[in-house]
Design a protein around this motif. Sequence first.
Motif, PDB file in Angstrom:
ATOM      1  N   VAL A 176      12.542  -3.356  13.455  1.00  0.00           N
ATOM      2  CA  VAL A 176      11.770  -2.420  14.261  1.00  0.00           C
ATOM      3  C   VAL A 176      10.641  -3.160  14.966  1.00  0.00           C
ATOM      4  O   VAL A 176       9.861  -3.874  14.331  1.00  0.00           O
ATOM      5  CB  VAL A 176      11.188  -1.288  13.389  1.00  0.00           C
ATOM      6  CG1 VAL A 176      10.313  -0.359  14.230  1.00  0.00           C
ATOM      7  CG2 VAL A 176      12.308  -0.500  12.718  1.00  0.00           C
ATOM      8  N   ARG A 177      10.539  -3.013  16.285  1.00  0.00           N
ATOM      9  CA  ARG A 177       9.468  -3.638  17.047  1.00  0.00           C
ATOM     10  C   ARG A 177       8.124  -3.055  16.592  1.00  0.00           C
ATOM     11  O   ARG A 177       7.924  -1.844  16.574  1.00  0.00           O
ATOM     12  CB  ARG A 177       9.661  -3.390  18.542  1.00  0.00           C
ATOM     13  CG  ARG A 177       8.546  -3.917  19.436  1.00  0.00           C
ATOM     14  CD  ARG A 177       8.456  -5.453  19.427  1.00  0.00           C
ATOM     15  NE  ARG A 177       9.641  -6.092  19.918  1.00  0.00           N
ATOM     16  CZ  ARG A 177       9.850  -6.437  21.186  1.00  0.00           C
ATOM     17  NH1 ARG A 177       8.918  -6.203  22.093  1.00  0.00           N
ATOM     18  NH2 ARG A 177      10.972  -7.027  21.540  1.00  0.00           N
ATOM     19  N   ALA A 178       7.210  -3.929  16.230  1.00  0.00           N
ATOM     20  CA  ALA A 178       5.883  -3.503  15.794  1.00  0.00           C
ATOM     21  C   ALA A 178       5.067  -3.021  16.990  1.00  0.00           C
ATOM     22  O   ALA A 178       5.441  -3.210  18.152  1.00  0.00           O
ATOM     23  CB  ALA A 178       5.173  -4.641  15.069  1.00  0.00           C
ATOM     24  N   ALA A 179       3.920  -2.421  16.682  1.00  0.00           N
ATOM     25  CA  ALA A 179       3.114  -1.798  17.734  1.00  0.00           C
ATOM     26  C   ALA A 179       2.649  -2.801  18.779  1.00  0.00           C
ATOM     27  O   ALA A 179       2.714  -2.534  19.972  1.00  0.00           O
ATOM     28  CB  ALA A 179       1.924  -1.077  17.111  1.00  0.00           C
ATOM     29  N   GLN A 180       2.158  -3.969  18.349  1.00  0.00           N
ATOM     30  CA  GLN A 180       1.560  -4.901  19.304  1.00  0.00           C
ATOM     31  C   GLN A 180       2.050  -6.343  19.137  1.00  0.00           C
ATOM     32  O   GLN A 180       1.402  -7.267  19.617  1.00  0.00           O
ATOM     33  CB  GLN A 180       0.032  -4.862  19.178  1.00  0.00           C
ATOM     34  CG  GLN A 180      -0.578  -3.516  19.527  1.00  0.00           C
ATOM     35  CD  GLN A 180      -2.068  -3.583  19.738  1.00  0.00           C
ATOM     36  OE1 GLN A 180      -2.550  -4.363  20.563  1.00  0.00           O
ATOM     37  NE2 GLN A 180      -2.820  -2.775  18.997  1.00  0.00           N
ATOM     38  N   ARG A 181       3.174  -6.525  18.480  1.00  0.00           N
ATOM     39  CA  ARG A 181       3.711  -7.879  18.385  1.00  0.00           C
ATOM     40  C   ARG A 181       5.238  -7.800  18.354  1.00  0.00           C
ATOM     41  O   ARG A 181       5.812  -6.781  17.995  1.00  0.00           O
ATOM     42  CB  ARG A 181       3.198  -8.603  17.143  1.00  0.00           C
ATOM     43  CG  ARG A 181       3.703  -8.040  15.837  1.00  0.00           C
ATOM     44  CD  ARG A 181       3.193  -8.851  14.636  1.00  0.00           C
ATOM     45  NE  ARG A 181       3.819  -8.424  13.413  1.00  0.00           N
ATOM     46  CZ  ARG A 181       3.419  -7.407  12.671  1.00  0.00           C
ATOM     47  NH1 ARG A 181       2.391  -6.693  13.057  1.00  0.00           N
ATOM     48  NH2 ARG A 181       4.052  -7.083  11.559  1.00  0.00           N
ATOM     49  N   SER A 182       5.879  -8.879  18.755  1.00  0.00           N
ATOM     50  CA  SER A 182       7.338  -8.919  18.788  1.00  0.00           C
ATOM     51  C   SER A 182       7.855 -10.059  17.932  1.00  0.00           C
ATOM     52  O   SER A 182       7.146 -11.031  17.670  1.00  0.00           O
ATOM     53  CB  SER A 182       7.828  -9.096  20.234  1.00  0.00           C
ATOM     54  OG  SER A 182       7.359 -10.327  20.761  1.00  0.00           O
ATOM     55  N   ARG A 183       9.116  -9.904  17.481  1.00  0.00           N
ATOM     56  CA  ARG A 183       9.805 -10.939  16.716  1.00  0.00           C
ATOM     57  C   ARG A 183      11.197 -11.137  17.306  1.00  0.00           C
ATOM     58  O   ARG A 183      11.728 -10.246  17.970  1.00  0.00           O
ATOM     59  CB  ARG A 183       9.915 -10.528  15.244  1.00  0.00           C
ATOM     60  CG  ARG A 183       8.580 -10.304  14.534  1.00  0.00           C
ATOM     61  CD  ARG A 183       8.792  -9.725  13.147  1.00  0.00           C
ATOM     62  NE  ARG A 183       9.508  -8.452  13.223  1.00  0.00           N
ATOM     63  CZ  ARG A 183       9.707  -7.646  12.170  1.00  0.00           C
ATOM     64  NH1 ARG A 183       9.255  -7.994  10.981  1.00  0.00           N
ATOM     65  NH2 ARG A 183      10.356  -6.518  12.304  1.00  0.00           N
ATOM     66  N   GLU A 184      11.764 -12.286  17.053  1.00  0.00           N
ATOM     67  CA  GLU A 184      13.079 -12.583  17.615  1.00  0.00           C
ATOM     68  C   GLU A 184      14.162 -11.649  17.088  1.00  0.00           C
ATOM     69  O   GLU A 184      15.147 -11.388  17.784  1.00  0.00           O
ATOM     70  CB  GLU A 184      13.462 -14.038  17.310  1.00  0.00           C
ATOM     71  CG  GLU A 184      12.638 -15.064  18.087  1.00  0.00           C
ATOM     72  CD  GLU A 184      13.144 -16.473  17.856  1.00  0.00           C
ATOM     73  OE1 GLU A 184      14.162 -16.632  17.156  1.00  0.00           O
ATOM     74  OE2 GLU A 184      12.521 -17.420  18.388  1.00  0.00           O
ATOM     75  N   ASP A 185      13.984 -11.142  15.867  1.00  0.00           N
ATOM     76  CA  ASP A 185      15.026 -10.300  15.275  1.00  0.00           C
ATOM     77  C   ASP A 185      14.768  -8.802  15.480  1.00  0.00           C
ATOM     78  O   ASP A 185      15.404  -7.971  14.845  1.00  0.00           O
ATOM     79  CB  ASP A 185      15.188 -10.599  13.784  1.00  0.00           C
ATOM     80  CG  ASP A 185      13.907 -10.374  12.999  1.00  0.00           C
ATOM     81  OD1 ASP A 185      12.842 -10.225  13.612  1.00  0.00           O
ATOM     82  OD2 ASP A 185      13.980 -10.370  11.748  1.00  0.00           O
ATOM     83  N   VAL A 214      17.393   0.986  21.703  1.00  0.00           N
ATOM     84  CA  VAL A 214      18.043  -0.271  21.351  1.00  0.00           C
ATOM     85  C   VAL A 214      17.526  -1.341  22.302  1.00  0.00           C
ATOM     86  O   VAL A 214      17.670  -1.228  23.525  1.00  0.00           O
ATOM     87  CB  VAL A 214      19.578  -0.150  21.439  1.00  0.00           C
ATOM     88  CG1 VAL A 214      20.229  -1.491  21.152  1.00  0.00           C
ATOM     89  CG2 VAL A 214      20.076   0.920  20.463  1.00  0.00           C
ATOM     90  N   LEU A 215      16.900  -2.378  21.764  1.00  0.00           N
ATOM     91  CA  LEU A 215      16.219  -3.368  22.595  1.00  0.00           C
ATOM     92  C   LEU A 215      17.178  -4.312  23.302  1.00  0.00           C
ATOM     93  O   LEU A 215      16.944  -4.712  24.440  1.00  0.00           O
ATOM     94  CB  LEU A 215      15.228  -4.161  21.734  1.00  0.00           C
ATOM     95  CG  LEU A 215      14.131  -3.315  21.069  1.00  0.00           C
ATOM     96  CD1 LEU A 215      13.203  -4.197  20.258  1.00  0.00           C
ATOM     97  CD2 LEU A 215      13.340  -2.535  22.120  1.00  0.00           C
TER      98      LEU A 215
END
Length: 488
Positions: A288-297, A313-314
């Motif tokens: 799950v995409r966090a509020a203010q940061r992103s991750r590769e997965d 779906v990203l």
Amino acid sequence: MKKLVLAVIDAMKPAMLERAVATGRAPTLALLMERGHYVDECVAAFPSVTPVCAASIATGTGPAEHEIPAMNWWHRGEERYIEYGTSFGASRAFGIRQSLTDTIYNMNLEHLSKNVETVFEKLDDADIRTAGTTYLMYRGRYRHEPSVDTALSRLAHTAFGLPTMGPKELFYADMFASRKTSCRSQLGLPGVRDQHSGCVSEYMVEHDLFDFLLLSLPDNDTHSHKYGPFAQVDSIAAADRQIARVMEAAGGPDKFLEDHAVIVCSDHSQSKVEGEIDLFKAFDGFGVRAAQRSREDDEIAVCPNSRAAQVYVLDRSKRRSLIPRVERTLLALEGVDLVMRMGDHPDGEAVVRGERARGVKEVRFAPRGDLVDARGDHWSVEGDLDLLGLKIEDDQIRSATYPDAMSRVWSALRCPSAGEVLASARPGYEFLDWGGAHHVGGGSHGSLHANDSNAVLIWTGTGPEKTAREQWALRDIVPMITDHFGLA
């Protein structure tokens, strides 16, 4: 031609309006109902949250056209969440400044589709004098610089200080004021907003500054969120006093109605909340995409919207594998009523599923076929009709439990900025927002259910007969206004 006032009382529940009238607490609204027409099933947009419904009121279109999908949503182009202020905690999760910028400026100037015109823009183009009080949708043809008349407005100017485009006369929470008045809103604090709207509207009547006025009365929604929908009589009475105040500025109701037509509506209703649904816990096994940061997965963006929710779906290449997982996860949650997505039919179809006593039920539909709904639209429908409370008689298809269900779901799913999967909560449940806030013990809205979706519509001095439509909707208000001014 009479001047026209559109008064929007946020979240006013028809049954509570009727109680307020019956107990003598809303004499002005009672007068308007007596002299005009009253509809207690004016259907809201879906999701039935304020930005989506306000956009439908202001443009006469659904989310498929106006492109405001929700209160909290994922902006695919900018790869970030949009949060219009579900709660203070939710705004803080995404940054207060960003949330306010999105709500005050971007909602109107960027997010609202450029392919639709607001009622202000339509009337501005016809040289009809427009005016508006603090309302989410205010886009018009006139440029307004931020106000610096008070200490609070100067503080807001320091934080934002950007011009905007609105109606000819714009009064927005002390931030924009096209004229100097003694009216103050404390930057739009709940409990003060109705009084500010009433104050500036009184001033505009006294000085003959409009042909069309949008009178926004939002405090009923805040009151109902806190105390529950069955406590609305007090807040409806407060809104009634502000409408009366505006009429008194012209010499009283009789004198006012000689020169003014009035439309009163709510943007949605509210229902009681007794339990919460935790989407974040449910999707813990997803990226799950966090509020203010992103991750590769990161795989999905989760967007709770009070009694509705959307999941994005990203990576679109993973839609085929992720959408069924998302759908199963939502259907397994206690409190989730319906899950919606587009199907695989080459010409397009909506798929609605829900967990019922004998397992998961499904209905599919599309805007083509021989079945006619209460608004005259044609549909083809397959599957378990009971899932949406649909009844067919002589090629007529209706649902009292989910009013105008197919049209509203179709528009929500076809909205370009909507998620791949939408959800609607059962009566009594609400999705926790990004700040962990809920309205358990109070009231909320957002779902497809009639509890949230049947709004109020009153009109006098304008408009057709009540019988002109079997099913009234928020998107009928703009045509009523343009017809009034001879622009149809």
